[in-house]
Design a protein around this motif. Structure first.
Motif, PDB file in Angstrom:
ATOM      1  N   ALA A  21       0.826  -1.206   0.000  1.00 21.69           N
ATOM      2  CA  ALA A  21       0.000   0.000   0.000  1.00 21.69           C
ATOM      3  C   ALA A  21       0.859   1.254   0.000  1.00 21.69           C
ATOM      4  CB  ALA A  21      -0.930  -0.010   1.211  1.00 21.69           C
ATOM      5  N   ARG A  22       1.951   1.254   0.796  1.00 22.43           N
ATOM      6  CA  ARG A  22       2.839   2.417   0.817  1.00 22.43           C
ATOM      7  C   ARG A  22       3.507   2.608  -0.535  1.00 22.43           C
ATOM      8  NH1 ARG A  22       4.599   0.092   5.582  1.00 22.43           N
ATOM      9  NH2 ARG A  22       6.700  -0.294   4.736  1.00 22.43           N
ATOM     10  N   ARG A  23       3.916   1.515  -1.152  1.00 28.17           N
ATOM     11  CA  ARG A  23       4.608   1.614  -2.427  1.00 28.17           C
ATOM     12  C   ARG A  23       3.699   2.156  -3.524  1.00 28.17           C
ATOM     13  NH1 ARG A  23       7.905  -4.185  -2.363  1.00 28.17           N
ATOM     14  NH2 ARG A  23       9.857  -3.350  -1.497  1.00 28.17           N
ATOM     15  N   ASN A  24       2.427   1.790  -3.497  1.00 27.84           N
ATOM     16  CA  ASN A  24       1.519   2.179  -4.573  1.00 27.84           C
ATOM     17  C   ASN A  24       0.819   3.504  -4.308  1.00 27.84           C
ATOM     18  OD1 ASN A  24       1.194  -0.110  -6.716  1.00 27.84           O
ATOM     19  ND2 ASN A  24       1.411  -1.153  -4.743  1.00 27.84           N
ATOM     20  N   GLY A  25       0.498   3.787  -3.054  1.00 29.96           N
ATOM     21  CA  GLY A  25      -0.209   5.010  -2.713  1.00 29.96           C
ATOM     22  C   GLY A  25      -1.707   4.819  -2.737  1.00 29.96           C
ATOM     23  N   ALA A  26      -2.400   5.650  -1.990  1.00 33.18           N
ATOM     24  CA  ALA A  26      -3.838   5.500  -1.808  1.00 33.18           C
ATOM     25  C   ALA A  26      -4.604   5.689  -3.111  1.00 33.18           C
ATOM     26  CB  ALA A  26      -4.330   6.498  -0.756  1.00 33.18           C
ATOM     27  N   GLU A  27      -4.174   6.647  -3.933  1.00 31.31           N
ATOM     28  CA  GLU A  27      -4.902   6.905  -5.184  1.00 31.31           C
ATOM     29  C   GLU A  27      -4.850   5.696  -6.106  1.00 31.31           C
ATOM     30  OE1 GLU A  27      -2.581   8.857  -3.900  1.00 31.31           O
ATOM     31  OE2 GLU A  27      -3.458  10.864  -3.590  1.00 31.31           O
TER      32      GLU A  27
ATOM     33  N   VAL B 177      -8.035   2.906  -7.438  1.00 32.79           N
ATOM     34  CA  VAL B 177      -8.340   2.549  -8.820  1.00 32.79           C
ATOM     35  C   VAL B 177      -8.154   1.049  -9.052  1.00 32.79           C
ATOM     36  CG1 VAL B 177      -7.664   2.871 -11.232  1.00 32.79           C
ATOM     37  CG2 VAL B 177      -7.756   4.836  -9.679  1.00 32.79           C
ATOM     38  N   SER B 178      -7.104   0.493  -8.488  1.00 30.83           N
ATOM     39  CA  SER B 178      -6.746  -0.903  -8.769  1.00 30.83           C
ATOM     40  C   SER B 178      -7.772  -1.890  -8.229  1.00 30.83           C
ATOM     41  CB  SER B 178      -5.368  -1.219  -8.187  1.00 30.83           C
ATOM     42  OG  SER B 178      -4.366  -0.463  -8.839  1.00 30.83           O
ATOM     43  N   GLY B 179      -8.326  -1.607  -7.060  1.00 31.56           N
ATOM     44  CA  GLY B 179      -9.292  -2.535  -6.490  1.00 31.56           C
ATOM     45  C   GLY B 179     -10.485  -2.783  -7.400  1.00 31.56           C
ATOM     46  N   PRO B 180     -11.198  -1.738  -7.803  1.00 27.48           N
ATOM     47  CA  PRO B 180     -12.323  -1.948  -8.723  1.00 27.48           C
ATOM     48  C   PRO B 180     -11.881  -2.511 -10.075  1.00 27.48           C
ATOM     49  CG  PRO B 180     -12.505   0.180  -7.626  1.00 27.48           C
ATOM     50  CD  PRO B 180     -11.152  -0.362  -7.285  1.00 27.48           C
ATOM     51  N   MET B 181     -10.717  -2.092 -10.561  1.00 27.62           N
ATOM     52  CA  MET B 181     -10.231  -2.601 -11.845  1.00 27.62           C
ATOM     53  C   MET B 181     -10.079  -4.111 -11.809  1.00 27.62           C
ATOM     54  SD  MET B 181      -7.251  -3.872 -13.440  1.00 27.62           S
ATOM     55  CE  MET B 181      -5.904  -3.316 -12.363  1.00 27.62           C
TER      56      MET B 181
ATOM     57  N   ASP C  80      -0.357  -9.004 -21.034  1.00 25.67           N
ATOM     58  CA  ASP C  80      -0.697  -8.785 -19.624  1.00 25.67           C
ATOM     59  C   ASP C  80      -2.197  -8.944 -19.391  1.00 25.67           C
ATOM     60  OD1 ASP C  80      -0.327  -8.351 -16.942  1.00 25.67           O
ATOM     61  OD2 ASP C  80       0.197  -6.243 -17.112  1.00 25.67           O
ATOM     62  N   PHE C  81      -2.789  -9.896 -20.086  1.00 26.11           N
ATOM     63  CA  PHE C  81      -4.220 -10.191 -19.956  1.00 26.11           C
ATOM     64  C   PHE C  81      -4.573 -10.519 -18.513  1.00 26.11           C
ATOM     65  CE2 PHE C  81      -7.702 -13.206 -19.758  1.00 26.11           C
ATOM     66  CZ  PHE C  81      -8.628 -12.722 -20.663  1.00 26.11           C
ATOM     67  N   PRO C  82      -5.667  -9.955 -17.981  1.00 20.21           N
ATOM     68  CA  PRO C  82      -6.562  -8.980 -18.582  1.00 20.21           C
ATOM     69  C   PRO C  82      -6.461  -7.603 -17.925  1.00 20.21           C
ATOM     70  CG  PRO C  82      -7.750 -10.155 -16.897  1.00 20.21           C
ATOM     71  CD  PRO C  82      -6.300 -10.591 -16.799  1.00 20.21           C
ATOM     72  N   PHE C  83      -5.292  -7.252 -17.392  1.00 24.71           N
ATOM     73  CA  PHE C  83      -5.184  -6.055 -16.564  1.00 24.71           C
ATOM     74  C   PHE C  83      -5.167  -4.778 -17.403  1.00 24.71           C
ATOM     75  CE2 PHE C  83      -3.226  -9.329 -13.741  1.00 24.71           C
ATOM     76  CZ  PHE C  83      -4.193  -9.276 -12.745  1.00 24.71           C
ATOM     77  N   ASP C  84      -5.427  -3.647 -16.741  1.00 27.99           N
ATOM     78  CA  ASP C  84      -5.575  -2.381 -17.468  1.00 27.99           C
ATOM     79  C   ASP C  84      -4.256  -1.861 -18.027  1.00 27.99           C
ATOM     80  OD1 ASP C  84      -4.465  -1.680 -15.008  1.00 27.99           O
ATOM     81  OD2 ASP C  84      -5.841  -0.014 -14.636  1.00 27.99           O
ATOM     82  N   MET C  85      -3.134  -2.315 -17.499  1.00 31.18           N
ATOM     83  CA  MET C  85      -1.839  -1.908 -18.040  1.00 31.18           C
ATOM     84  C   MET C  85      -1.393  -2.817 -19.185  1.00 31.18           C
ATOM     85  SD  MET C  85      -0.721   0.911 -16.876  1.00 31.18           S
ATOM     86  CE  MET C  85       1.024   0.855 -17.317  1.00 31.18           C
TER      87      MET C  85
END
Length: 334
Positions: A35-41, A45-49, A293-298
């Motif tokens: 969590a610290r490495r990625n940041g709250a913002e 986004v990543s959870g719902p994605m 990188d199926f099926p992630f947004d990146m």
């Protein structure tokens, strides 16, 4: 004969692993570090994605339908890197890799002609790595997925020599896919943890394998680097210059660093047709494999279109689209 279109960078989510580690000592600390490495913002986004992609990550029928839409015939499926759990003790680590290997194999067995799989090894416990690789191979998987490092250990660590030896002897595929970046909170905004962190980790890990002589000692390793190998292939000239001019840089490997790119494999997921052309120039068209990188947004929703955007020759397009992977994975040409 026409080679199938093969995507070597596709993931499966394994809820049973997360159920296994939930509440164990060290797990909460690992989640807090992530969590610290990625940041709250980014986490917001990543959870719902990920949530909206769970069917593609877990349901074989949904996966196959998506592959059909993309024009992909075969996927090489690897566990989500979130399943590495390199914080785990030996007992837990063994449970994790056995469950990962078993469940990934079961997922792929639902469509064995179209899905091939990779398992996991616990890099934090090098003494378990060979038996974990053998366990993966015993389940019919083609090899294992590894991160760019484990806590306190780089891939150049001599403790991994037995793993490289066994992988080379067995012909196992190693898929180098980082998870997390040790630049930590410096990358905790604007999703830099991924956009900068992932290619940085790829470059560092590959440099350790090259400069330490691992690839000299194990020239037969079948190693695929995710994300086009990160920053290293497009900046390999700096490595060559250091190797040529500084005795400390050139002490560990026998040849120019750039020459080792032709011993490795790279996926095509670089998000820029000019970068993809450069990757093919420095590594060779026979060393680049289609990856989404199926099926992630990146990832690439249409990986074949992304490949065509590079305007390769027909021969190079055919090689990257599937002929190289068919040979590497011993797929039968249709």
């Amino acid at each position: 004969m026409t080679a199938p279109t093969v995507d070597v960078h596709a993931h499966v989510l394994l809820p049973a692993i997360e159920a296994l580690v939930a509440g164990l000592p060290g797990h909460e600390a690992a989640k807090a570090l992530d969590a610290r490495r990625n940041g709250a913002e980014a986490l917001a986004v990543s959870g719902p994605m990920v949530g909206e992609r769970i069917p593609k990550l877990t349901d074989v029928a949904v996966r196959l339908a998506a592959m059909d839409q993309q024009g992909v015939d075969v996927q090489l499926v690897s566990p989500s890197p979130s399943h590495y759990h390199y914080w785990a003790d030996e007992e837990t680590a063994e449970q994790v890799y056995r469950l990962a290997n078993e469940t990934t194999a079961a997922h792929c067995a639902a469509s064995p002609k179209r899905l091939r799989g990779l398992g996991l090894v616990p890099l934090q416990h090098p003494d378990l790595a060979v038996e974990a690789l053998d366990d993966a191979l015993g389940h019919g998987l083609l090899g294992v997925e590894i991160s760019s490092h484990a806590p306190g250990r780089e891939l150049s660590d001599p403790a991994y020599e037995p793993l490289w030896t066994r992988a080379e002897e067995s012909g196992a595929v190693l898929f180098l896919h980082p998870f997390g970046c040790t630049l930590d909170e410096r990358l905790d905004r604007w999703y830099l943890s991924n956009t900068v962190g992932q290619p940085t980790e790829n470059a560092v890990a590959l440099s350790h394998l090259i400069f330490s002589g691992v690839l000299d000692r194990h020239p037969g390793l079948k190693l695929i680097a995710a994300h086009g190998g990160g920053y290293l292939p497009t900046h390999i000239g700096r490595s060559d210059h250091a190797w040529s001019t500084r005795p400390d840089a050139g002490a560990g490997c026998a040849h120019l660093p750039s020459s080792y790119l032709k011993r490795l494999y790279f996926d095509s997921l670089v998000h820029d047709p000019h970068v993809l052309r450069e990757l093919i120039r420095v590594a060779g068209a026979d060393r680049v494999l289609l990856g989404s990188d199926f099926p992630f947004d990146m990832g690439a929703d249409d990986p074949v279109a992304a490949l065509r955007a590079a305007r390769l020759s027909e021969a190079d397009l055919d090689a990257v689209r599937g002929r190289n992977a068919s040979a590497l994975l011993n797929l039968t040409l249709a």
